[in-house]
Design a protein around this motif. Structure first.
Motif, PDB file in Angstrom:
ATOM      1  N   ARG A  73      68.475  29.330 114.847  1.00  0.00           N
ATOM      2  CA  ARG A  73      69.745  30.052 114.686  1.00  0.00           C
ATOM      3  C   ARG A  73      69.448  31.509 115.034  1.00  0.00           C
ATOM      4  NH1 ARG A  73      71.097  25.513 114.621  1.00  0.00           N
ATOM      5  NH2 ARG A  73      72.485  24.448 113.171  1.00  0.00           N
ATOM      6  N   VAL A  75      70.416  34.858 114.683  1.00  0.00           N
ATOM      7  CA  VAL A  75      71.329  35.528 113.758  1.00  0.00           C
ATOM      8  C   VAL A  75      70.701  36.838 113.286  1.00  0.00           C
ATOM      9  CG1 VAL A  75      72.474  35.329 111.515  1.00  0.00           C
ATOM     10  CG2 VAL A  75      72.179  33.281 112.915  1.00  0.00           C
ATOM     11  N   HIS A 111      71.797  20.928 105.654  1.00  0.00           N
ATOM     12  CA  HIS A 111      71.125  21.535 104.499  1.00  0.00           C
ATOM     13  C   HIS A 111      72.058  21.564 103.300  1.00  0.00           C
ATOM     14  CE1 HIS A 111      73.353  24.882 106.239  1.00  0.00           C
ATOM     15  NE2 HIS A 111      72.550  24.903 107.291  1.00  0.00           N
ATOM     16  N   HIS A 150      75.318  19.735 111.518  1.00  0.00           N
ATOM     17  CA  HIS A 150      76.066  20.660 112.374  1.00  0.00           C
ATOM     18  C   HIS A 150      75.189  21.227 113.474  1.00  0.00           C
ATOM     19  CE1 HIS A 150      74.408  22.874 108.958  1.00  0.00           C
ATOM     20  NE2 HIS A 150      74.404  23.969 109.678  1.00  0.00           N
ATOM     21  N   HIS A 152      75.788  23.900 117.159  1.00  0.00           N
ATOM     22  CA  HIS A 152      76.713  24.805 117.834  1.00  0.00           C
ATOM     23  C   HIS A 152      76.372  24.817 119.319  1.00  0.00           C
ATOM     24  CE1 HIS A 152      77.242  26.358 113.745  1.00  0.00           C
ATOM     25  NE2 HIS A 152      75.968  26.706 113.708  1.00  0.00           N
ATOM     26  N   ASP A 164      78.444  34.332 110.079  1.00  0.00           N
ATOM     27  CA  ASP A 164      78.070  33.221 109.208  1.00  0.00           C
ATOM     28  C   ASP A 164      78.155  33.686 107.769  1.00  0.00           C
ATOM     29  OD1 ASP A 164      77.292  31.264 111.103  1.00  0.00           O
ATOM     30  OD2 ASP A 164      75.340  32.219 111.357  1.00  0.00           O
ATOM     31  N   ILE A 168      73.336  30.943 100.526  1.00  0.00           N
ATOM     32  CA  ILE A 168      71.863  30.875 100.487  1.00  0.00           C
ATOM     33  C   ILE A 168      71.289  31.445  99.177  1.00  0.00           C
ATOM     34  CG2 ILE A 168      69.752  31.818 101.556  1.00  0.00           C
ATOM     35  CD1 ILE A 168      71.143  31.404 104.292  1.00  0.00           C
TER      36      ILE A 168
END
Ligand code: GTQ
Length: 351
Positions: A73, A75, A111, A150, A152, A164, A168
């Motif tokens: 990811r 990010v 997750h 999922h 993307h 996002d 967490i």
């Protein structure tokens, strides 16, 4: 500190006792009680605003250096300056800006953490949940409830960037994180894009037990398009006066039970008409706010911030908030209200 002054002699002897007991993993409550059981919230999180253009610049530079597949990811975490290293934007929530460049995929995983995406830029990339694509447009809200596969992908020729929002820090707090990767990069398609929206997105739902009732029963809908929520705000505004503390406000709902969108995260949108100023309000749900349209100001605790489109603002628990709109101001926000209400902790106060 305990009630009543301690003599020097007492202090010396207590100090020696603390030092002796520390290796046995014991510590005196009376030295820390007031800091643990506070009369009201004292968040370590700070009020903070991220300007989109600044973050976007760094994100695109990262995009030149690492692929989405390499990063899993790609990010940039919006990390609250009051909690360095905690990967948190409020004490219980996480926020990051994710970039998917043309032709890229972010590989499939699942997750325990619940996630939402709020689209900042780009059109036509998708998030697929359990093999169903939601094709994303600016300011769409897309959910990835905990435990659902999922991935993307961006088949367009423009970069796609979204915010996002995940729980967490909450999952970390409970030590309850499980995650796994799918062997394949993308989940095989299971239904046509938009299937859940067609079945569950019209304020109606298929009869329980009927063959049309397809998705996991507790969490059937995961796409809340801007094209639907924005006119809903206008319709609410046409129906009556704005609430003095909130403006025109609509909460995103889970059609399965009429409750919050996910177990740990609530989300809402608001419209403050030009010239409107809210009365002061505070609540225990630390909140992440995104400016969708318009300009204005936010006074949050002692800080006053200008608001412009795509700014992201961290509002810690129990800070008093006053919002004012220079032009029609449209806001998206998510918080841990859903989680706090389940635990009997949520409080709000209108000034
Ligand atoms: O897209 O699954 O920003 O798992 C952080 C953790 C995004 C995601 C994040 C994640 C994801």
């Amino acid at each position: 500190m305990a009630q009543g002054a301690l003599s020097n002699d007492q202090q010396t002897q207590l100090g020696a006792l603390y030092a002796e007991m520390a290796p046995a993993s014991l510590a005196p409550l009376w030295e820390v009680l007031a800091a643990l059981v506070t009369p009201e919230p004292t968040s370590p999180a700070r009020v903070h605003r991220w300007r989109y253009d600044v973050a976007r610049d760094y994100l695109l530079r990262a995009g030149d250096l690492i692929s989405a597949a390499q990063a899993e990811r790609r990010v940039l975490i919006l990390e609250n300056p009051g909690m360095p290293g905690a990967a948190s934007i409020t004490t219980s929530l996480y926020a990051g800006l994710q970039l998917i460049l043309p032709g890229e995929v972010a590989p499939c995983h699942r997750h325990s953490q619940c996630a939402l995406r709020f689209v900042m830029e780009g059109e036509g990339a998708f998030t697929a949940v359990d093999g169903e694509k939601a094709v994303m447009r600016p300011f769409d809200l897309v959910l990835t409830p905990g435990g659902q596969w999922h991935d993307h992908g961006n088949p367009t020729d423009r970069p796609m960037i979204w915010l996002d929002g995940l729980d967490i820090p909450t999952v970390r707090h409970f030590d309850a994180s499980f995650a796994e990767k799918l062997d394949e990069e993308a989940h095989p398609p299971t239904v046509a894009p938009g299937d859940s929206l067609n079945r569950y997105g019209r304020n109606l739902r298929p009869l329980k037990g009927s063959s049309a009732d397809r998705r996991p029963a507790h969490q059937p809908l995961f796409h809340y398009p801007y094209a639907e929520w924005r006119p809903a705000l206008d319709a609410l505004a046409a129906a009556g006066d704005p609430d003095p503390h909130l403006g025109h406000a609509l909460e995103f709902l889970n059609p399965a039970d009429g409750g919050a969108i996910m177990a740990t995260i609530s989300a809402h949108v608001r419209l403050l008409p030009a010239g409107f100023e809210t009365k002061p309000r505070r609540s225990t749900d630390g909140t992440v706010m995104v400016v969708v349209e318009g300009r204005g100001q936010a006074r949050i605790g002692d800080e006053t911030l200008g608001l412009a489109p795509r700014d992201v603002v961290a509002i810690p628990s129990w800070k008093e908030v006053v919002l004012s709109a220079d032009s029609d101001l449209v806001l998206f926000a998510y918080s841990d209200k859903a989680c706090q209400q389940k635990l009997g902790l949520y409080r709000e106060e209108n000034g």
